[in-house]
Design a protein around this motif. Structure first.
Motif, mmCIF file in Angstrom:
data_model
loop_
_atom_site.group_PDB
_atom_site.id
_atom_site.type_symbol
_atom_site.label_atom_id
_atom_site.label_comp_id
_atom_site.label_asym_id
_atom_site.label_seq_id
_atom_site.Cartn_x
_atom_site.Cartn_y
_atom_site.Cartn_z
ATOM 1 N N ILE A 8 1.088 5.047 1.684
ATOM 2 C CA ILE A 8 0.425 5.429 2.758
ATOM 3 C C ILE A 8 0.887 7.040 2.776
ATOM 4 C CG2 ILE A 8 0.507 6.090 5.353
ATOM 5 C CD1 ILE A 8 1.015 3.137 5.426
ATOM 6 N N VAL A 30 0.786 -1.154 -0.128
ATOM 7 C CA VAL A 30 0.101 0.056 -0.240
ATOM 8 C C VAL A 30 0.975 1.325 0.091
ATOM 9 C CG1 VAL A 30 -1.855 -1.303 1.209
ATOM 10 C CG2 VAL A 30 -0.314 0.103 2.511
ATOM 11 N N GLU A 45 1.407 13.056 5.440
ATOM 12 C CA GLU A 45 0.553 13.970 6.301
ATOM 13 C C GLU A 45 -0.698 13.290 7.204
ATOM 14 O OE1 GLU A 45 1.053 16.416 3.216
ATOM 15 O OE2 GLU A 45 3.058 16.059 3.736
ATOM 16 N N SER A 46 -1.613 12.582 6.316
ATOM 17 C CA SER A 46 -2.857 12.149 6.840
ATOM 18 C C SER A 46 -2.676 10.912 7.558
ATOM 19 C CB SER A 46 -3.946 12.147 6.086
ATOM 20 O OG SER A 46 -3.798 11.072 4.930
ATOM 21 N N ASN A 47 -1.595 10.263 7.277
ATOM 22 C CA ASN A 47 -1.151 8.757 7.539
ATOM 23 C C ASN A 47 -2.300 7.708 6.900
ATOM 24 O OD1 ASN A 47 1.123 8.828 9.205
ATOM 25 N ND2 ASN A 47 -0.098 9.901 10.663
ATOM 26 N N LYS A 48 -3.017 8.083 6.126
ATOM 27 C CA LYS A 48 -4.108 7.104 5.861
ATOM 28 C C LYS A 48 -3.392 6.551 4.501
ATOM 29 C CE LYS A 48 -8.577 9.864 5.961
ATOM 30 N NZ LYS A 48 -9.656 10.426 5.358
ATOM 31 N N THR A 49 -4.180 5.238 4.525
ATOM 32 C CA THR A 49 -3.832 4.277 3.153
ATOM 33 C C THR A 49 -4.576 5.180 1.924
ATOM 34 O OG1 THR A 49 -3.935 2.312 4.710
ATOM 35 C CG2 THR A 49 -3.906 2.012 2.232
#
Lengths: 297, 406
Positions: free
Chosen positions: B392, B390, B395-399
């Motif tokens: 990532i 994946v 900044e947001s740490n989202k996948t």
């Protein structure tokens, strides 16, 4: 491959990921069968060394004595580090006026104690024994389920979670809830308890108990329940299918004394475990979703 | 008893919830209190209430995110990941379908193949789902017409060929009346294949398709120390090892002395594919999470460039060629940039669109990734778990994206 092996392997992998990705993860323990199985899995996952997780009990004060006795003996036997945080203290701290009901529930307050403990102890991940087959809102939750700075679950903005790649990265103030046994059913838990000879609280087996009849359910008589003169009190042979607070968990009539008997009983039961035993889920159609929005685990 | 995971994908209103409700009902897996809770005021049984676990889903009558359901028959245990059909939620479908043995795609016999059906096929193509089953639903509404079924089948076969998907099983069903869900029924004598449940009971799960002869891959997840000993926890992703083999760190090509192997709560002589193991290694080697150990030198690709099929999952930002991302394969993490976007897939005719500079949410493309330091990987075709990962957002740490390595 046998399905229990598959489920066990998935859970061990998740527990190891949790140990690796977080600085201060704790395992939430309630005395119930699911968190007991979690502790068993957490020991397997790190063998030959001992589990790196501390154990956190959010104590509502409305416990069954048997659950506390069991907790203490499990902790002692396995050399676990137990942290207890009490709803009682939360009530005092915030000057909360508790509602005076027949069955006073501290279920919602529990979330506040938990989010306070997270801040106080700098906990970055809480491992819970929640299962997706328990309840329809739980069925929608990721394995690594992020909570925002207020402890809220964001059900409409969940992270993608592909394969076994669990993303534990967070921003400051956010917190992770981890559910290693998400994919286990109630029956899987029982078969696993049998296979592994996991010791569980005595409440799960038949015993005599004085109960109050409330909406056709059997509620254990205790100092936490407000009994009125017209209440019907009976003594029955019962067992518990789930273990929660004394005020919101109903007993079921049962003579099951062994795991095999319990399994047989559940197999023919026409109700789900929470449907049969949890008063707190009956409030509304979205009771669990609403609790999770307020920080409930 | 073994376990089969399958996903159900369908377009809005093609009867997906009814089909799942029917499967659970026919196999005796709906308890009385659940059945009572799905009876709404005037409409009778609303089976969508069984699968749609969120308030907005029930209010809007649309599945937004994956929901999981569990049932069993005498032959097998099943996990259903019930996926949203709407194209907007393709990213959630990809999550739900990423671990399945079978992807079941529903097609409404009345409406035929839709734009959303093609998105479902693209998700199957991206993930290389081992088995695809096409359930053509609402056969009762089209008078159980064999011709209608065959025409959908012909088109779908062509789409699957274009994408290189495994040939699907085609099953004509009526979720509402029950035809070919768990029992064949009388209405479609022209169909002699398995019922949907029969198919799900007999299809081979991925766990039995693993090639145990592939190279050894032990990916280190977590390291613990006690006294002078070092314990490495991780999954034996591929291959088998015994306590006589000599292990090699793939990046440093250095031989390691293996002292003990632990599986479950035992010291063992041998560990096999899929085992969660713990290795005690001798010497003064220090490894970290993300390192991969194998047995044969040069068996794995070590490079800072990898060509991938990428699925973009973030709706707030598209792929940005000038942006730095964090790449993750297993526990390996490395900063990276997208070096080149070769093409993206047209979701209508599946053709490659070249000369593109970005991907937005729910789009699939082919890109070259360049990492800051070298990483160890395989092609997804060869060893899945070391061939996928994946991206990532830093900044947001989202996948924000998932990829499989070409």
């Amino acid at each position: 491959m046998d399905y229990l092996k598959t489920l066990e392997a998935e859970a061990i992998f998740i527990l190891r990921e949790t140990a690796a990705q977080f600085k201060n993860p704790v395992l939430l323990f309630s005395g119930g069968k699911d968190s007991t199985v979690l502790i068993h899995l957490a020991q397997k996952a790190f063998y030959p060394l001992s589990t790196p997780f501390k154990v956190l009990h959010v104590d509502t004060g409305h416990n069954f004595d048997e659950a506390l006795t069991f907790r203490d003996s499990l902790v002692a036997q396995n050399n676990l580090e137990l942290i207890v945080r009490r709803v009682e203290d939360t009530v005092r701290k915030y000057n909360i006026e508790e509602s005076i009901q027949k069955l006073p529930s501290r279920n919602a307050l529990q979330a506040l104690t938990l989010t306070d403990a997270i801040k106080e102890l700098h906990i970055d991940a809480c491992i819970g024994g929640g299962r997706r087959d328990e309840e329809k809102a739980r069925a929608k939750e990721r394995i690594f389920s992020i909570r925002d700075v207020d402890g809220k679950w964001l059900p409409y903005d969940q992270r993608p979670e592909l394969w076994n790649v669990y993303n534990g990265k967070m921003n400051r103030g956010e917190n992770m809830r981890v559910f290693p046994i998400s994919n286990w059913t109630e029956m899987d838990i029982w078969h696993y308890i049998k296979q592994e000879q996991v010791e569980i609280a005595s409440l799960y087996f038949a015993h005599n108990r004085k109960c109050l009849i409330y909406n056709d359910r059997l509620i254990a008589l205790s100092e936490f329940v407000n009994v009125s003169d017209d209440d019907k009190i009976v003594t029955e042979t019962v067992r518990y299918r789930t273990v929660g607070d004394m005020t919101c968990t109903a007993a079921v009539r049962s003579k099951a004394n062994t795991i095999d008997e319990v399994i047989r009983e559940i197999a023919v039961s026409n109700t789900t475990e929470r449907g049969e035993t949890r008063i707190d889920d009956q409030v509304s159609d979205a009771a669990m979703e609403d609790r999770k929005l307020k920080g409930y685990f | 008893m073994d376990l089969l995971r399958f996903t159900t994908a369908g377009s809005v209103d093609d009867g997906k919830s009814t089909l799942i409700g029917r499967l659970l009902h026919d196999t005796g897996n709906i308890k009385e209190d659940t059945a009572l809770s799905v009876i709404t005021d005037d409409k009778g049984l609303n089976l969508a209430y069984i699968t749609d676990g969120l308030r907005l889903e029930r209010e809007g009558g649309i599945t937004i995110d994956i929901g999981y359901k569990y049932f069993h028959t005498d032959k097998r245990k099943f996990i259903i990941s019930d996926a949203p059909g709407h194209f907007q939620y393709t990213k959630n479908l990809v999550t739900g379908a990423s671990n399945v043995d079978v992807m079941t795609i529903l097609i409404d016999a009345v409406n035929g193949i839709t734009a959303q059906t093609k998105r479902h096929l693209l998700a199957a193509w991206f993930l290389k789902v081992p088995h695809v089953a096409i359930a053509v639903n609402k056969m009762d509404v089209v008078g159980y017409s064999e011709d209608g079924f065959n025409s959908i089948k012909t088109d779908m076969v062509n789409y699957c060929k274009t994408l290189g998907l495994p040939m699907p099983a085609f099953i004509p069903v009526s979720a509402l009346k029950g035809d070919n869900v768990s029992i064949a029924g009388q209405n479609m004598p022209w169909y002699t294949g398995e019922t949907l449940l029969g198919y799900l009971e007999n299809v081979t799960p991925v766990a039995f398709m693993t090639d145990i002869n592939e190279g050894v891959r032990f990916a280190i997840q977590y390291v613990m120390h006690e006294d002078d000993a070092c314990y490495y926890y991780g999954k034996l992703i591929s291959g088998a090892i015994n306590n006589k083999v000599s292990l090699i760190d793939v990046k440093k090509s250095k031989n390691l002395q293996l002292k003990r192997i632990f599986v479950d709560m035992n010291e063992v002589q041998q560990a096999n594919t899929g085992d969660n193991i713990c290795l005690e290694l001798g010497g003064d080697n220090i490894f970290k999470r993300g390192d991969v150990l194998t047995t044969v030198a040069d068996d794995m690709i070590i490079s800072n460039r990898l060509k991938v099929i990428i699925c973009w999952l973030d709706e707030t930002q598209g792929l940005d060629m000038n942006h730095k991302y964090l790449l993750r394969i297993n526990g390996q993490e490395e900063y990276c940039m997208l070096h080149q976007l070769e093409w993206k897939k047209d979701s209508g005719d599946f053709k490659k669109i070249r000369g593109v500079s970005s991907l937005s949410v729910n789009e699939f493309g082919c890109a070259v990734i360049e990492t800051e330091a070298v990483i160890a990987y395989d092609s997804y075709e060869r060893i899945k778990e070391t061939g996928r990962g994946v991206l990532i957002d830093i900044e947001s740490n989202k996948t924000i994206a998932a990829f499989t390595i070409v």
